[in-house]
Design an enzyme around this catalytic site. Structure first.
Site, PDB file in Angstrom:
ATOM      1  N   ILE A 120       0.825  -1.172   0.104  1.00 35.45           N
ATOM      2  CA  ILE A 120      -0.079   0.096  -0.071  1.00 35.45           C
ATOM      3  C   ILE A 120       0.900   1.316  -0.008  1.00 35.45           C
ATOM      4  O   ILE A 120       1.035   1.965   1.085  1.00 35.45           O
ATOM      5  CB  ILE A 120      -0.829   0.124   1.106  1.00 35.45           C
ATOM      6  CG1 ILE A 120      -0.332  -0.594   2.655  1.00 35.45           C
ATOM      7  CG2 ILE A 120      -2.164  -0.803   1.010  1.00 35.45           C
ATOM      8  CD1 ILE A 120      -0.856   0.040   3.780  1.00 35.45           C
ATOM      9  N   PRO A 121       1.437   1.581  -1.133  1.00 36.18           N
ATOM     10  CA  PRO A 121       2.322   2.558  -1.036  1.00 36.18           C
ATOM     11  C   PRO A 121       1.440   3.937  -1.156  1.00 36.18           C
ATOM     12  O   PRO A 121       0.330   3.890  -1.629  1.00 36.18           O
ATOM     13  CB  PRO A 121       2.954   2.777  -2.534  1.00 36.18           C
ATOM     14  CG  PRO A 121       2.368   1.715  -3.214  1.00 36.18           C
ATOM     15  CD  PRO A 121       1.605   0.718  -2.435  1.00 36.18           C
ATOM     16  N   HIS A 122       1.852   4.932  -0.215  1.00 31.87           N
ATOM     17  CA  HIS A 122       0.963   6.038  -0.166  1.00 31.87           C
ATOM     18  C   HIS A 122       1.700   7.346   0.076  1.00 31.87           C
ATOM     19  O   HIS A 122       2.856   7.454   0.503  1.00 31.87           O
ATOM     20  CB  HIS A 122      -0.227   5.908   0.752  1.00 31.87           C
ATOM     21  CG  HIS A 122       0.263   5.365   2.160  1.00 31.87           C
ATOM     22  ND1 HIS A 122       0.686   4.225   2.142  1.00 31.87           N
ATOM     23  CD2 HIS A 122       0.291   6.149   3.477  1.00 31.87           C
ATOM     24  CE1 HIS A 122       1.122   4.094   3.658  1.00 31.87           C
ATOM     25  NE2 HIS A 122       0.866   5.268   4.361  1.00 31.87           N
ATOM     26  N   GLY A 123       0.992   8.574  -0.396  1.00 30.91           N
ATOM     27  CA  GLY A 123       1.744   9.624  -0.193  1.00 30.91           C
ATOM     28  C   GLY A 123       0.624  10.882   0.019  1.00 30.91           C
ATOM     29  O   GLY A 123      -0.465  10.519  -0.643  1.00 30.91           O
TER      30      GLY A 123
END
Lengths: 154, 494
Positions: free
Chosen positions: A67-70
């Site tokens: 779950i890459p997130h920014g």
């Protein structure tokens, strides 16, 4: 009223990621969000996400999801992109399991309670084996959106 | 088994939620009851106080610090990163269950892999143990206040000791290095040498840190009782304890009052706008006003009366038996360490000094040195009776005791007043009496061993201090061992 379709549409889903590594996958999914107009400055957004991955050692879980997130001003509206990778990519899972289900989360600066709530609901669903299996077996992007919509009761 | 958990991550969207879900699922599968609080962007409702109270263990699945961690201080704890909680949930639930069964009190770093830097809380969690009884609850409140106070004691005490060590202990107190109108005064302005000036600067900084002891103690006692809304009323109450010169005992009273007032305010049922106003306006204003009024109007008066009455009484005793006088002065010095009773004894020493009776001052100083020294000794000879925070405070207490900075004993006294204060009084009374019996004299109002040059009969003076130190340590060890229930004794040993 917020619906899932505010966050994820068939156009931000791919069942066949071409990327061969995590960074490419993040960029590939970010392009989908950019095309939707959710991410205004793709390069900056991808940098933020990649930097966060590097800092935290990756968001890959042993169950095969990542779950890459920014959270950045390069995002205009909260959004979710989903990509399935046939071979799996290294997102730094604890036991080295490659991630084949990749959820890219884009959040704008500032508070947006409702959307964040929906995102967190989806995140919670990822814990459930049945949900992951359904995502792995879905044939089309629309099917994936339907599954998410169905599972994440609002 | 009843579990509670907190999950938290910096962005607070994904990991904290996933960890929460994973823990809920895994705990239920294993037949445990669990309440999870997500501290993140979306956040969720806090765990009800009742659930925390009845819980057997707490799991922290966190990548960021836990907010209001004090709520969980009484519970055995398992601390992991969110990822670990997501990937290895079942194992973590098992660990929490195991911790609950062993009642493993949390010691700093023990189960915490990459813990979020809350060592100080951990240290005190180990003391507070499990208790839910009223007494142990009160003990937890005091320990929370003490844990936040210790850094101020150590910083202030060591800086002041350093000042006395490098410079003339009397000269440094007679100058003011900063004047709001003229600014910083140079050694030349003050007509003193550079070393004395540096000493005066250290003393000013250390003294300021000491000024915060009572406000921080009171503030965090109230914080432990009533969470964040307690902090402001507690701190203001503590400042007023300073104003009315009620010492650290006054600070404990202020903290307990502030906490009780805010706890009561929280019970008022409110709805809608009023409910939103409660934390913004009602808790701070009514809390501060309430504790302030009580401190000034109710607590202040008896303190002033004590000052007056005890002062007159001591003056009347001047001609009495010297040994008796030494016992009384000594016990008074140790009773409240900077509070009204201590101040009366110290003022009596000063008056005697001005009148040319140097022996009283010597007894006063010696009796003020033994409390920190005796406690420092106790932490060395019976480590297991003290938690890690206290043992660290014990190391600094050697220096503070030697420098006649009685405040070094406050953390111990505030944490366990009923056992510690009588011990300190007996030790100090012994030393006070011995000092007078040996006819030791002192021509400076403070400084500890750094003014040994102006002490008359120094060797026997040191003997008096040493004996009092040993008596204090023996009393502390004895009372702490005696009065301890088995459960309590087991706790700090971990």
């Amino acid at each position: 009223m917020t619906t899932i379709s505010d966050l994820i549409t068939a156009t931000s889903v791919t069942t066949d990621l071409h990327a061969t590594n995590a960074e490419e996958a993040i960029d590939e999914l970010a392009r989908l969000l950019e095309a939707d107009g959710r991410v205004t400055d793709r390069q900056r957004y991808v940098e933020t996400v990649v930097a966060r991955e590097a800092e935290t050692g990756g968001t890959g879980m042993e169950s095969g999801i990542a779950i890459p997130h920014g959270k950045t001003s390069a995002v205009s509206a909260p959004a979710l992109a989903f990509g399935r990778s046939a071979k799996g990519l290294d997102f730094g899972a604890g036991d080295g399991t490659p991630s084949d289900l990749i959820f890219l989360i884009a959040a704008p600066e500032g508070e947006d309670d409702l959307h964040v709530r929906v995102l967190s609901r989806i995140a919670r669903k990822l814990i459930h084996e049945s949900f992951r299996t359904a995502l792995r077996e879905a044939a089309t992007p629309q099917a994936i959106v339907d599954i998410i919509e169905q599972e994440v009761e609002l | 088994m009843k579990l509670v958990a907190v999950t938290s991550c910096p962005t607070g969207i994904a990991h904290s939620e996933m960890a929460a879900e994973a823990l809920e699922v895994a705990a239920k599968e294993k037949g445990h009851e669990i309440h999870v609080e997500v501290q993140g962007a979306a956040g969720g409702p806090p765990i009800p106080a009742e659930a925390i109270k009845s819980a057997d263990a707490v799991i922290f699945a966190v990548d960021a610090s836990v907010r209001e961690i004090e709520r969980f201080a009484h519970l055995p704890k398992v601390e992991v990163r969110t990822r670990e909680a997501i990937d290895r949930t079942a194992g973590i639930v098992d660990r929490a269950v195991e911790a609950a069964q062993n009642r493993t009190p949390v010691t700093a770093g023990a189960p915490a892999e990459g813990g979020a830097g809350d060592e100080e809380e951990d240290v005190f969690a180990s003391v507070t143990g499990q208790g839910t009884s009223k007494g142990e609850e009160a003990r937890r409140w005091l320990m929370t206040g003490v844990s936040y106070m210790i850094p101020f004691v150590v910083a202030g005490g060591i800086l002041i000791a350093l000042s006395f060590a490098i410079a003339d202990a009397v000269a440094v107190t007679e100058v003011s290095v900063f004047d709001p109108e003229t600014g910083l005064a140079t050694p030349g302005d003050l007509g003193i040498d550079t070393i004395t000036w540096i000493g005066a600067v250290l003393l000013t900084i250390g003294g300021t840190a000491f000024g915060m002891l009572v406000p921080i103690l009171a503030g965090y006692i109230a914080y432990a009782m009533a969470d964040r809304p307690g902090l402001a009323p507690g701190i203001v109450g503590g400042l007023l304890a300073n104003t009315v010169e009620a010492g650290f005992l006054g600070g404990i009273i202020a903290g307990l009052l502030a906490g009780a007032i805010v706890m009561a305010l929280k019970r008022i049922p409110a709805k809608g706008t009023l409910k939103r106003m409660m934390p913004i306006l009602v808790y701070p204003i009514i809390g501060v006003l309430g504790v302030g009024a009580l401190m000034l109007l109710v607590v202040g008066e008896p303190v002033a009366a004590i000052n007056q009455g005890l002062g007159d009484w001591l003056t009347g005793l001047s001609g009495a038996n010297q040994i008796l006088l030494g016992l009384i002065i000594g016990a008074m010095m140790a009773f409240d360490m900077g509070g009204p009773v201590n101040k009366v004894a110290y003022a009596f020493g000063l008056l005697s000094l001005e009148a040319g009776n140097f022996q009283i001052m010597a007894a006063v100083m010696a009796a003020g040195m033994t409390p920190p020294l005796g406690l420092a000794l106790a932490t060395v000879v019976r480590k297991q009776l003290f938690n890690e925070g206290e043992r660290r405070a014990g190391q600094a207490a050697w220096v503070m005791g030697a420098s006649f900075i009685t405040e070094g004993a406050i953390p111990f006294a505030a944490a366990d007043p009923i056992r510690v204060i009588p011990s300190l009084m007996v030790g100090s009374a012994t030393t006070g009496a011995l000092s007078l019996a040996f006819s030791a004299s002192l021509q400076a109002p403070h400084g500890g061993i750094w003014v040994i040059g102006v002490i008359g009969n120094p060797l026997l003076y040191l003997v008096a201090i040493a004996i009092g130190t040993v008596v204090t340590a023996a009393m502390v060890v004895g009372l702490k061992s005696l009065g301890r229930t088995e459960k309590e004794a087991a706790v700090p040993a971990a």
